[in-house]
Write a protein that holds these residues in place. Structure first.
Motif, short mmCIF file in Angstrom:
data_model
loop_
_atom_site.label_atom_id
_atom_site.label_comp_id
_atom_site.label_asym_id
_atom_site.label_seq_id
_atom_site.Cartn_x
_atom_site.Cartn_y
_atom_site.Cartn_z
N ALA A 77 0.83 -1.22 0.04
CA ALA A 77 0.05 -0.12 -0.16
C ALA A 77 0.90 1.49 -0.09
CB ALA A 77 -1.12 0.10 1.06
N LEU A 78 2.04 1.19 0.56
CA LEU A 78 2.96 2.37 0.65
C LEU A 78 3.42 2.60 -0.81
CD1 LEU A 78 4.18 4.13 2.79
CD2 LEU A 78 6.18 2.50 2.63
N GLY A 79 3.45 1.76 -1.61
CA GLY A 79 3.84 2.07 -3.00
C GLY A 79 2.62 2.29 -3.84
N ALA A 175 -5.17 -6.36 -9.60
CA ALA A 175 -4.91 -6.47 -8.22
C ALA A 175 -4.92 -7.99 -7.90
CB ALA A 175 -6.22 -5.75 -7.49
N GLY A 176 -5.58 -8.87 -8.65
CA GLY A 176 -5.75 -10.13 -8.22
C GLY A 176 -4.52 -11.20 -8.86
N ALA A 177 -4.85 -11.57 -9.94
CA ALA A 177 -3.83 -12.41 -10.50
C ALA A 177 -2.23 -11.63 -10.61
CB ALA A 177 -4.16 -12.73 -12.12
N LEU A 178 -2.20 -10.59 -11.28
CA LEU A 178 -0.85 -10.17 -11.13
C LEU A 178 -0.12 -9.76 -9.74
CD1 LEU A 178 -1.02 -7.32 -13.84
CD2 LEU A 178 0.01 -9.45 -14.08
N GLY A 179 -1.08 -9.26 -8.81
CA GLY A 179 -0.52 -9.31 -7.45
C GLY A 179 -0.35 -10.56 -6.88
N THR A 180 -0.90 -11.58 -6.97
CA THR A 180 -0.64 -13.01 -6.51
C THR A 180 0.71 -13.59 -7.05
OG1 THR A 180 -2.93 -13.53 -6.31
CG2 THR A 180 -1.59 -15.32 -6.15
N VAL A 181 0.89 -13.40 -8.22
CA VAL A 181 2.15 -13.77 -8.91
C VAL A 181 3.35 -12.84 -8.31
CG1 VAL A 181 3.40 -13.99 -10.90
CG2 VAL A 181 1.00 -14.72 -10.98
N ILE A 204 -7.97 -4.32 -1.63
CA ILE A 204 -9.40 -3.62 -0.89
C ILE A 204 -9.08 -2.04 -0.74
CG2 ILE A 204 -10.73 -3.18 1.08
CD1 ILE A 204 -10.90 -6.00 1.43
N PRO A 205 -8.06 -1.67 -0.10
CA PRO A 205 -7.78 -0.39 0.07
C PRO A 205 -7.29 0.36 -1.52
CG PRO A 205 -6.20 -1.38 0.84
CD PRO A 205 -6.98 -2.51 0.91
N LEU A 206 -6.48 -0.41 -2.20
CA LEU A 206 -6.22 0.07 -3.57
C LEU A 206 -7.48 0.37 -4.62
CD1 LEU A 206 -4.30 0.70 -5.84
CD2 LEU A 206 -3.91 -1.84 -6.04
#
Length: 269
Positions: A77-79, A175-181, A204-206
């Motif tokens: 979240a900081l980024g 936010a889902g697939a790319l974040g997980t990878v 969620i916050p993003l």
């Protein structure tokens, strides 16, 4: 048309429940191609849709499974949040200057879909590699001993968050697939359930910040949002229960191929 939106929400929710892929990569192209919404409205509405639907998932992961690494969520979240706000500022500036932003968002959406398709294809390989490395026990799975880059894991995580912040704000995808990878790559020894829970908690916050920003830009259709939610919630519930009956090895390559084709269409049009 409200019924059609709800049926579309149900279909996307069903696929999300079956595959675990975020709704953005499915919902946004559907709104653009099937219903003819402008990319900006499709993205803005889908971001708020994602923020609402993902909240229940985090409640389960944190409350029942204790599977959220909150320090990693904070680093991401900081980024992501400052860069999401910066992206929204740029979009507002371009819109105020009378410049068309649909082209930028369409191209960004295409790139995000292509990256998501590739992420789906390599996710299984990363999961297998994590298992071979030996995922550490939940009681000891802190971000430090699970990280690939050791002392550089903090700036690396913030950087990944920044990239996701820009991409998700422009396209509602990633936010889902790319974040997980990204988390699987950065923290190969973290348990899978913590990878999923942590990525979901960060999304969620993003999506909320990006979605509210688009709401301020006038890019959210409230009637569409309500109709999608009515259809998607039962769809996700049914899909989650059916997911065990359909092999992941069958579903993911098919879904990745579809997303790749849609992404290429967005990029090349």
């Amino acid at each position: 048309m409200d019924l059609a939106y709800s049926l579309s929400g149900f279909a996307v929710g069903l696929l999300v429940g079956l595959t675990g892929v975020g709704g953005g990569s499915l919902m946004t192209p559907l709104l653009v191609f099937l219903f003819g919404f402008k990319p900006a409205v499709a993205v803005g509405t889908d971001l708020l849709f994602a923020a609402i639907t993902k909240t229940g998932g985090v409640w389960v992961h944190h409350g029942k499974h204790n599977s959220v690494e909150w320090k990693i969520v904070g680093l991401l979240a900081l980024g992501s949040l400052p860069f999401a706000l910066l992206t929204l500022y740029v979009l507002k500036h371009l819109s105020t200057a009378g410049k068309e932003i649909s082209g930028v968002m369409t191209y960004s959406l295409g790139i995000a879909l292509i990256l998501t398709a590739l992420a789906l294809l390599i996710r299984s390989a990363l999961l297998q590699r994590a298992k071979k490395l030996g995922q550490i026990d939940d009681d000891h799975s802190t971000e430090a001993n699970a990280a690939r880059f050791k002392r550089f894991h903090v700036p690396a995580t913030i950087l990944i968050g920044a990239v996701l912040g820009v991409l998700v704000t422009l396209s509602s995808v990633g936010a889902g697939a790319l974040g997980t990878v990204a988390l699987l790559f950065l923290y190969p020894k973290m348990t899978t359930v913590k990878i999923v829970g942590t990525d979901l908690a960060h999304a969620i916050p993003l999506t909320a910040v990006a979605g509210l920003g688009h709401l301020g830009l006038g890019n959210v259709d409230a009637v569409l949002l309500g109709s999608l939610l009515i259809g998607s919630l039962p769809g996700i519930w049914i899909g989650s229960h059916l997911s065990a009956k359909i092999p992941e090895a069958v579903m993911r390559p098919i879904l990745a191929s579809v997303l790749l084709l849609i992404g290429l269409k967005f990029v090349l049009q």
